[in-house]
Design a protein around this motif. Structure first.
Motif, PDB file in Angstrom:
ATOM      1  N   THR A   1       0.825  -1.196   0.000  1.00 49.92           N
ATOM      2  CA  THR A   1       0.000   0.000   0.000  1.00 49.92           C
ATOM      3  C   THR A   1       0.859   1.247   0.000  1.00 49.92           C
ATOM      4  OG1 THR A   1      -1.731   1.197   1.163  1.00 49.92           O
ATOM      5  CG2 THR A   1      -0.178   0.011   2.515  1.00 49.92           C
ATOM      6  N   ASP A   2       0.294   2.319  -0.510  1.00 51.41           N
ATOM      7  CA  ASP A   2       0.969   3.615  -0.452  1.00 51.41           C
ATOM      8  C   ASP A   2       0.525   4.409   0.766  1.00 51.41           C
ATOM      9  OD1 ASP A   2       2.506   3.289  -2.710  1.00 51.41           O
ATOM     10  OD2 ASP A   2       0.971   4.080  -4.046  1.00 51.41           O
ATOM     11  N   GLY A   3      -0.311   3.812   1.607  1.00 53.57           N
ATOM     12  CA  GLY A   3      -0.824   4.501   2.782  1.00 53.57           C
ATOM     13  C   GLY A   3       0.096   4.440   3.977  1.00 53.57           C
ATOM     14  N   HIS A   4       1.383   4.356   3.746  1.00 55.74           N
ATOM     15  CA  HIS A   4       2.338   4.229   4.841  1.00 55.74           C
ATOM     16  C   HIS A   4       2.664   5.592   5.444  1.00 55.74           C
ATOM     17  CE1 HIS A   4       4.757   5.131   1.285  1.00 55.74           C
ATOM     18  NE2 HIS A   4       5.615   5.679   2.122  1.00 55.74           N
ATOM     19  N   SER A   5       3.214   5.587   6.634  1.00 57.30           N
ATOM     20  CA  SER A   5       3.623   6.820   7.304  1.00 57.30           C
ATOM     21  C   SER A   5       5.027   7.193   6.858  1.00 57.30           C
ATOM     22  CB  SER A   5       3.621   6.626   8.821  1.00 57.30           C
ATOM     23  OG  SER A   5       2.339   6.323   9.284  1.00 57.30           O
ATOM     24  N   LYS A   6       5.195   8.440   6.504  1.00 58.06           N
ATOM     25  CA  LYS A   6       6.531   8.902   6.133  1.00 58.06           C
ATOM     26  C   LYS A   6       7.324   9.357   7.356  1.00 58.06           C
ATOM     27  CE  LYS A   6       5.192  10.074   1.501  1.00 58.06           C
ATOM     28  NZ  LYS A   6       4.946  11.079   0.501  1.00 58.06           N
ATOM     29  N   LYS A   7       6.611   9.745   8.400  1.00 63.03           N
ATOM     30  CA  LYS A   7       7.277  10.164   9.630  1.00 63.03           C
ATOM     31  C   LYS A   7       6.853   9.245  10.765  1.00 63.03           C
ATOM     32  CE  LYS A   7       6.075  14.526   9.870  1.00 63.03           C
ATOM     33  NZ  LYS A   7       6.038  15.979  10.141  1.00 63.03           N
ATOM     34  N   TRP A   8       7.791   8.904  11.628  1.00 60.26           N
ATOM     35  CA  TRP A   8       7.528   8.004  12.751  1.00 60.26           C
ATOM     36  C   TRP A   8       6.442   8.558  13.669  1.00 60.26           C
ATOM     37  CZ3 TRP A   8       7.811   3.192  13.799  1.00 60.26           C
ATOM     38  CH2 TRP A   8       7.681   2.747  15.104  1.00 60.26           C
ATOM     39  N   GLU A   9       6.422   9.879  13.878  1.00 60.06           N
ATOM     40  CA  GLU A   9       5.433  10.495  14.755  1.00 60.06           C
ATOM     41  C   GLU A   9       4.014  10.267  14.219  1.00 60.06           C
ATOM     42  OE1 GLU A   9       8.120  12.173  13.569  1.00 60.06           O
ATOM     43  OE2 GLU A   9       9.317  12.196  15.401  1.00 60.06           O
ATOM     44  N   ASN A  10       3.831  10.331  12.906  1.00 62.15           N
ATOM     45  CA  ASN A  10       2.521  10.088  12.312  1.00 62.15           C
ATOM     46  C   ASN A  10       2.100   8.631  12.502  1.00 62.15           C
ATOM     47  OD1 ASN A  10       2.536  12.724  11.480  1.00 62.15           O
ATOM     48  ND2 ASN A  10       3.035  12.256   9.363  1.00 62.15           N
ATOM     49  N   HIS A  11       3.068   7.737  12.382  1.00 61.86           N
ATOM     50  CA  HIS A  11       2.800   6.311  12.569  1.00 61.86           C
ATOM     51  C   HIS A  11       2.369   6.041  14.014  1.00 61.86           C
ATOM     52  CE1 HIS A  11       3.069   2.122  11.480  1.00 61.86           C
ATOM     53  NE2 HIS A  11       3.813   1.884  12.554  1.00 61.86           N
ATOM     54  N   GLU A  12       3.088   6.602  14.966  1.00 56.27           N
ATOM     55  CA  GLU A  12       2.744   6.437  16.376  1.00 56.27           C
ATOM     56  C   GLU A  12       1.355   6.996  16.668  1.00 56.27           C
ATOM     57  OE1 GLU A  12       6.077   8.442  18.218  1.00 56.27           O
ATOM     58  OE2 GLU A  12       6.760   6.533  19.041  1.00 56.27           O
ATOM     59  N   ALA A  13       1.051   8.165  16.110  1.00 54.31           N
ATOM     60  CA  ALA A  13      -0.252   8.789  16.342  1.00 54.31           C
ATOM     61  C   ALA A  13      -1.381   7.932  15.775  1.00 54.31           C
ATOM     62  CB  ALA A  13      -0.282  10.187  15.734  1.00 54.31           C
ATOM     63  N   ALA A  14      -1.185   7.375  14.593  1.00 52.59           N
ATOM     64  CA  ALA A  14      -2.211   6.525  13.986  1.00 52.59           C
ATOM     65  C   ALA A  14      -2.457   5.275  14.825  1.00 52.59           C
ATOM     66  CB  ALA A  14      -1.804   6.140  12.562  1.00 52.59           C
ATOM     67  N   LEU A  15      -1.397   4.662  15.324  1.00 51.01           N
ATOM     68  CA  LEU A  15      -1.553   3.475  16.172  1.00 51.01           C
ATOM     69  C   LEU A  15      -2.230   3.823  17.492  1.00 51.01           C
ATOM     70  CD1 LEU A  15       1.823   1.609  15.593  1.00 51.01           C
ATOM     71  CD2 LEU A  15      -0.442   0.937  14.803  1.00 51.01           C
ATOM     72  N   ALA A  16      -1.849   4.935  18.089  1.00 51.52           N
ATOM     73  CA  ALA A  16      -2.447   5.348  19.359  1.00 51.52           C
ATOM     74  C   ALA A  16      -3.944   5.608  19.187  1.00 51.52           C
ATOM     75  CB  ALA A  16      -1.748   6.598  19.897  1.00 51.52           C
ATOM     76  N   LEU A  17      -4.312   6.258  18.092  1.00 51.58           N
ATOM     77  CA  LEU A  17      -5.717   6.528  17.828  1.00 51.58           C
ATOM     78  C   LEU A  17      -6.494   5.227  17.630  1.00 51.58           C
ATOM     79  CD1 LEU A  17      -7.810   8.725  17.443  1.00 51.58           C
ATOM     80  CD2 LEU A  17      -7.209   8.774  15.025  1.00 51.58           C
ATOM     81  N   PHE A  18      -5.919   4.289  16.891  1.00 50.69           N
ATOM     82  CA  PHE A  18      -6.581   2.997  16.684  1.00 50.69           C
ATOM     83  C   PHE A  18      -6.793   2.267  18.007  1.00 50.69           C
ATOM     84  CE2 PHE A  18      -6.013  -1.611  16.433  1.00 50.69           C
ATOM     85  CZ  PHE A  18      -7.181  -1.934  15.782  1.00 50.69           C
ATOM     86  N   PHE A  19      -5.750   2.174  18.835  1.00 52.60           N
ATOM     87  CA  PHE A  19      -5.867   1.441  20.099  1.00 52.60           C
ATOM     88  C   PHE A  19      -6.865   2.108  21.043  1.00 52.60           C
ATOM     89  CE2 PHE A  19      -1.550  -0.234  18.953  1.00 52.60           C
ATOM     90  CZ  PHE A  19      -1.986  -1.528  18.737  1.00 52.60           C
ATOM     91  N   ALA A  20      -6.885   3.437  21.075  1.00 54.29           N
ATOM     92  CA  ALA A  20      -7.844   4.140  21.926  1.00 54.29           C
ATOM     93  C   ALA A  20      -9.267   3.881  21.449  1.00 54.29           C
ATOM     94  CB  ALA A  20      -7.544   5.635  21.935  1.00 54.29           C
ATOM     95  N   TYR A  21      -9.505   3.982  20.144  1.00 58.07           N
ATOM     96  CA  TYR A  21     -10.840   3.712  19.591  1.00 58.07           C
ATOM     97  C   TYR A  21     -11.243   2.264  19.857  1.00 58.07           C
ATOM     98  CZ  TYR A  21     -14.561   2.690  16.340  1.00 58.07           C
ATOM     99  OH  TYR A  21     -15.737   2.261  15.800  1.00 58.07           O
ATOM    100  N   TYR A  22     -10.357   1.339  19.584  1.00 59.80           N
ATOM    101  CA  TYR A  22     -10.634  -0.094  19.724  1.00 59.80           C
ATOM    102  C   TYR A  22     -11.008  -0.450  21.160  1.00 59.80           C
ATOM    103  CZ  TYR A  22      -9.933  -5.147  19.064  1.00 59.80           C
ATOM    104  OH  TYR A  22     -10.104  -6.502  18.989  1.00 59.80           O
ATOM    105  N   ASN A  23     -10.357   0.166  22.126  1.00 62.15           N
ATOM    106  CA  ASN A  23     -10.565  -0.196  23.529  1.00 62.15           C
ATOM    107  C   ASN A  23     -11.611   0.633  24.257  1.00 62.15           C
ATOM    108  OD1 ASN A  23      -8.685  -2.402  23.955  1.00 62.15           O
ATOM    109  ND2 ASN A  23      -7.126  -0.890  23.471  1.00 62.15           N
ATOM    110  N   PHE A  24     -11.851   1.878  23.816  1.00 58.89           N
ATOM    111  CA  PHE A  24     -12.766   2.751  24.548  1.00 58.89           C
ATOM    112  C   PHE A  24     -14.057   3.088  23.805  1.00 58.89           C
ATOM    113  CE2 PHE A  24      -8.833   3.366  26.788  1.00 58.89           C
ATOM    114  CZ  PHE A  24      -9.230   3.523  28.104  1.00 58.89           C
TER     115      PHE A  24
END
Length: 88
Positions: free
Chosen positions: A38-61
């Protein structure tokens, strides 16, 4: 941040990776940037971390799981109610 190595001596017949494998599959299927080819990858590590954090928060709460009939955070007693996207 410093990583700490943890070791143990588990019984070979009790080792099971199915929970981790299912979690990995859920992440790959629900986060576009984690899918292969996919071309939907994160170019910056901070964006990748933010996307994962948002997913885990949504998934759990926010997301009510069919097997629990509640969110994992509700089931664990971390919150009284299912969070709205606005609250998240």
């Amino acid at each position: 941040m410093h990583a700490t190595v943890q070791m143990g001596d588990p019984l070979q017949e009790r080792i099971c990776t199915s929970h981790v494998e299912r979690s990995n599959k859920t992440i790959r299927m629900q986060i576009r940037r984690m899918t292969r080819l996919t071309d939907g990858h994160s170019k910056k590590w901070e964006n990748h971390e933010a996307a994962l954090a948002l997913f885990f928060a949504y998934y759990n709460f926010c997301r009510v799981h069919s097997t629990l009939k509640a969110t994992p955070a509700n089931a664990a007693g971390l919150t009284e109610e299912t969070w709205s996207l606005e609250r998240l």
